[in-house]
Design a protein around this motif. Structure first.
Motif, PDB file in Angstrom:
ATOM      1  N   MET A  29      12.098   5.836   1.762  1.00  0.00           N
ATOM      2  CA  MET A  29      11.795   7.057   2.955  1.00  0.00           C
ATOM      3  C   MET A  29      10.607   7.813   2.284  1.00  0.00           C
ATOM      4  SD  MET A  29      15.099   9.204   1.822  1.00  0.00           S
ATOM      5  CE  MET A  29      16.166   7.635   1.732  1.00  0.00           C
ATOM      6  N   ARG A  30      10.264   8.968   3.235  1.00  0.00           N
ATOM      7  CA  ARG A  30       9.278   9.899   2.562  1.00  0.00           C
ATOM      8  C   ARG A  30       9.956  11.114   2.704  1.00  0.00           C
ATOM      9  NH1 ARG A  30       5.841   7.800   6.251  1.00  0.00           N
ATOM     10  NH2 ARG A  30       4.250   6.676   4.785  1.00  0.00           N
ATOM     11  N   ASP A  31       9.522  11.899   1.681  1.00  0.00           N
ATOM     12  CA  ASP A  31      10.137  13.339   1.595  1.00  0.00           C
ATOM     13  C   ASP A  31       9.161  14.237   2.307  1.00  0.00           C
ATOM     14  OD1 ASP A  31       7.732  13.969  -0.072  1.00  0.00           O
ATOM     15  OD2 ASP A  31       8.943  13.993  -1.920  1.00  0.00           O
ATOM     16  N   GLU A  32       9.611  15.577   2.272  1.00  0.00           N
ATOM     17  CA  GLU A  32       8.560  16.759   2.977  1.00  0.00           C
ATOM     18  C   GLU A  32       7.250  16.731   2.697  1.00  0.00           C
ATOM     19  OE1 GLU A  32      13.131  17.832   2.570  1.00  0.00           O
ATOM     20  OE2 GLU A  32      11.566  17.053   1.068  1.00  0.00           O
ATOM     21  N   SER A  33       6.875  16.315   1.430  1.00  0.00           N
ATOM     22  CA  SER A  33       5.567  16.416   1.053  1.00  0.00           C
ATOM     23  C   SER A  33       4.998  15.022   1.227  1.00  0.00           C
ATOM     24  CB  SER A  33       5.368  16.473  -0.567  1.00  0.00           C
ATOM     25  OG  SER A  33       6.066  15.559  -1.217  1.00  0.00           O
ATOM     26  N   GLY A  34       5.489  13.991   1.735  1.00  0.00           N
ATOM     27  CA  GLY A  34       4.838  12.933   2.177  1.00  0.00           C
ATOM     28  C   GLY A  34       5.082  11.786   1.031  1.00  0.00           C
ATOM     29  N   THR A  35       5.858  12.108   0.050  1.00  0.00           N
ATOM     30  CA  THR A  35       5.926  10.978  -1.148  1.00  0.00           C
ATOM     31  C   THR A  35       6.845  10.091  -0.702  1.00  0.00           C
ATOM     32  OG1 THR A  35       5.328  12.924  -2.725  1.00  0.00           O
ATOM     33  CG2 THR A  35       6.443  10.845  -3.611  1.00  0.00           C
ATOM     34  N   VAL A  36       6.481   8.640  -0.976  1.00  0.00           N
ATOM     35  CA  VAL A  36       7.419   7.661  -0.668  1.00  0.00           C
ATOM     36  C   VAL A  36       8.150   7.419  -1.916  1.00  0.00           C
ATOM     37  CG1 VAL A  36       7.516   5.045   0.008  1.00  0.00           C
ATOM     38  CG2 VAL A  36       5.781   6.629   1.374  1.00  0.00           C
ATOM     39  N   HIS A  37       9.766   7.116  -1.473  1.00  0.00           N
ATOM     40  CA  HIS A  37      10.595   6.900  -2.689  1.00  0.00           C
ATOM     41  C   HIS A  37      11.625   5.953  -1.991  1.00  0.00           C
ATOM     42  CE1 HIS A  37      12.144  10.208  -0.965  1.00  0.00           C
ATOM     43  NE2 HIS A  37      13.137  10.042  -1.172  1.00  0.00           N
ATOM     44  N   ALA A  38      12.302   5.490  -2.830  1.00  0.00           N
ATOM     45  CA  ALA A  38      13.459   4.544  -2.459  1.00  0.00           C
ATOM     46  C   ALA A  38      14.722   4.872  -2.974  1.00  0.00           C
ATOM     47  CB  ALA A  38      13.295   3.111  -2.678  1.00  0.00           C
ATOM     48  N   VAL A  39      15.914   4.719  -2.400  1.00  0.00           N
ATOM     49  CA  VAL A  39      17.194   5.134  -2.762  1.00  0.00           C
ATOM     50  C   VAL A  39      18.057   3.783  -2.926  1.00  0.00           C
ATOM     51  CG1 VAL A  39      19.345   6.424  -2.702  1.00  0.00           C
ATOM     52  CG2 VAL A  39      16.868   7.522  -2.144  1.00  0.00           C
ATOM     53  N   THR A  40      18.882   3.372  -3.862  1.00  0.00           N
ATOM     54  CA  THR A  40      19.708   2.331  -3.971  1.00  0.00           C
ATOM     55  C   THR A  40      21.182   2.901  -4.495  1.00  0.00           C
ATOM     56  OG1 THR A  40      19.909   0.151  -4.939  1.00  0.00           O
ATOM     57  CG2 THR A  40      18.979   1.796  -6.285  1.00  0.00           C
ATOM     58  N   HIS A  93       1.019  -1.175   0.107  1.00  0.00           N
ATOM     59  CA  HIS A  93      -0.190   0.048   0.195  1.00  0.00           C
ATOM     60  C   HIS A  93       0.893   1.352  -0.082  1.00  0.00           C
ATOM     61  CE1 HIS A  93      -2.202   3.367   1.664  1.00  0.00           C
ATOM     62  NE2 HIS A  93      -3.379   2.595   1.256  1.00  0.00           N
ATOM     63  N   ASN A  94       2.054   1.387   0.707  1.00  0.00           N
ATOM     64  CA  ASN A  94       2.798   2.365   0.671  1.00  0.00           C
ATOM     65  C   ASN A  94       3.702   2.675  -0.280  1.00  0.00           C
ATOM     66  OD1 ASN A  94       1.565   3.446   3.171  1.00  0.00           O
ATOM     67  ND2 ASN A  94       3.027   2.210   4.474  1.00  0.00           N
ATOM     68  N   LEU A  95       4.195   1.358  -0.755  1.00  0.00           N
ATOM     69  CA  LEU A  95       5.270   1.377  -1.779  1.00  0.00           C
ATOM     70  C   LEU A  95       4.884   1.521  -3.302  1.00  0.00           C
ATOM     71  CD1 LEU A  95       6.664   0.658   0.975  1.00  0.00           C
ATOM     72  CD2 LEU A  95       8.667  -0.334  -0.372  1.00  0.00           C
ATOM     73  N   LYS A  96       3.786   0.696  -3.691  1.00  0.00           N
ATOM     74  CA  LYS A  96       3.356   0.600  -5.012  1.00  0.00           C
ATOM     75  C   LYS A  96       3.448   1.971  -5.667  1.00  0.00           C
ATOM     76  CE  LYS A  96       0.328  -1.454  -7.909  1.00  0.00           C
ATOM     77  NZ  LYS A  96      -0.952  -2.438  -8.230  1.00  0.00           N
ATOM     78  N   GLY A  97       4.003   2.067  -6.557  1.00  0.00           N
ATOM     79  CA  GLY A  97       4.186   3.269  -7.446  1.00  0.00           C
ATOM     80  C   GLY A  97       5.314   4.252  -7.227  1.00  0.00           C
ATOM     81  N   ALA A  98       6.253   3.755  -6.084  1.00  0.00           N
ATOM     82  CA  ALA A  98       7.215   4.658  -5.497  1.00  0.00           C
ATOM     83  C   ALA A  98       8.347   4.498  -6.497  1.00  0.00           C
ATOM     84  CB  ALA A  98       7.925   4.255  -4.375  1.00  0.00           C
ATOM     85  N   THR A  99       9.248   5.981  -6.694  1.00  0.00           N
ATOM     86  CA  THR A  99      10.231   5.794  -7.465  1.00  0.00           C
ATOM     87  C   THR A  99      11.292   5.599  -6.759  1.00  0.00           C
ATOM     88  OG1 THR A  99       9.258   8.015  -8.844  1.00  0.00           O
ATOM     89  CG2 THR A  99      11.702   7.870  -8.885  1.00  0.00           C
ATOM     90  N   VAL A 100      12.122   4.735  -7.631  1.00  0.00           N
ATOM     91  CA  VAL A 100      13.472   4.379  -7.236  1.00  0.00           C
ATOM     92  C   VAL A 100      14.744   4.888  -7.713  1.00  0.00           C
ATOM     93  CG1 VAL A 100      14.895   2.241  -6.949  1.00  0.00           C
ATOM     94  CG2 VAL A 100      12.528   1.854  -6.849  1.00  0.00           C
ATOM     95  N   TYR A 101      15.359   5.647  -6.784  1.00  0.00           N
ATOM     96  CA  TYR A 101      16.466   6.659  -7.244  1.00  0.00           C
ATOM     97  C   TYR A 101      17.774   5.759  -7.051  1.00  0.00           C
ATOM     98  CZ  TYR A 101      13.191  10.437  -7.269  1.00  0.00           C
ATOM     99  OH  TYR A 101      12.197  11.089  -7.502  1.00  0.00           O
ATOM    100  N   GLY A 102      18.827   5.844  -8.105  1.00  0.00           N
ATOM    101  CA  GLY A 102      20.146   5.450  -8.079  1.00  0.00           C
ATOM    102  C   GLY A 102      21.141   6.337  -7.911  1.00  0.00           C
ATOM    103  N   ALA A 103      22.237   5.943  -8.533  1.00  0.00           N
ATOM    104  CA  ALA A 103      23.438   7.054  -8.529  1.00  0.00           C
ATOM    105  C   ALA A 103      23.136   8.205  -9.168  1.00  0.00           C
ATOM    106  CB  ALA A 103      24.592   6.226  -9.246  1.00  0.00           C
ATOM    107  N   ASN A 104      23.599   9.204  -8.364  1.00  0.00           N
ATOM    108  CA  ASN A 104      23.559  10.567  -8.829  1.00  0.00           C
ATOM    109  C   ASN A 104      21.817  11.110  -8.943  1.00  0.00           C
ATOM    110  OD1 ASN A 104      26.252  10.917  -9.328  1.00  0.00           O
ATOM    111  ND2 ASN A 104      26.163  10.005 -11.087  1.00  0.00           N
ATOM    112  N   ASN A 105      21.226  10.537  -8.137  1.00  0.00           N
ATOM    113  CA  ASN A 105      19.712  10.690  -8.183  1.00  0.00           C
ATOM    114  C   ASN A 105      18.833  10.481  -9.468  1.00  0.00           C
ATOM    115  OD1 ASN A 105      19.231  11.341  -5.258  1.00  0.00           O
ATOM    116  ND2 ASN A 105      20.301  13.332  -5.565  1.00  0.00           N
ATOM    117  N   GLU A 106      19.422   9.262 -10.340  1.00  0.00           N
ATOM    118  CA  GLU A 106      18.855   9.310 -11.532  1.00  0.00           C
ATOM    119  C   GLU A 106      17.636   8.146 -11.222  1.00  0.00           C
ATOM    120  OE1 GLU A 106      19.823   6.563 -15.444  1.00  0.00           O
ATOM    121  OE2 GLU A 106      21.194   6.294 -13.569  1.00  0.00           O
TER     122      GLU A 106
END
Length: 98
Positions: A72-83, A17-30
């Motif tokens: 994590m969740r950013d300031e606006s509440g949007t969930v995303h992941a970093v790898t 529910h929380n993660l589906k559709g979340a953007t995943v960012y890699g090196a250099n925030n790509e």
């Protein structure tokens, strides 16, 4: 994007529910992919990431452990992941099929 002030999700928040559709960012925030769905919950869940493609077409699905992502969740509440993986490294992983 500066992730240093983003709030990490707790184990109980690591759900489809929380993660589906979340953007995943890699090196250099790509942007390297998008969370398609999960198998399980918490840090032991398998996170299925769609990598590549355009508007959902031609993407390759790969599965990684939630513990291998910084979710994590950013300031606006949007969930995303970093790898630390790049888009090419994710594309080189075995394809996930349900």
């Amino acid at each position: 994007m500066d992730h240093s002030k983003h709030v990490r999700l707790s184990d109980i928040e690591l759900t489809e529910h929380n993660l589906k559709g979340a953007t995943v960012y890699g090196a250099n925030n790509e942007k390297v992919g998008t969370v398609a769905h999960l198998h399980g919950v918490g840090r032991s869940a398998r996170v299925v990431i769609d990598v590549g493609g355009f508007l959902g077409f031609g993407a390759k699905s790969v599965a990684v452990s939630a513990s291998e992502l910084d979710i994590m969740r950013d300031e606006s509440g949007t969930v995303h992941a970093v790898t630390t993986w790049t888009k090419d490294q994710l594309k080189d992983m075995p394809e996930h099929t349900d």
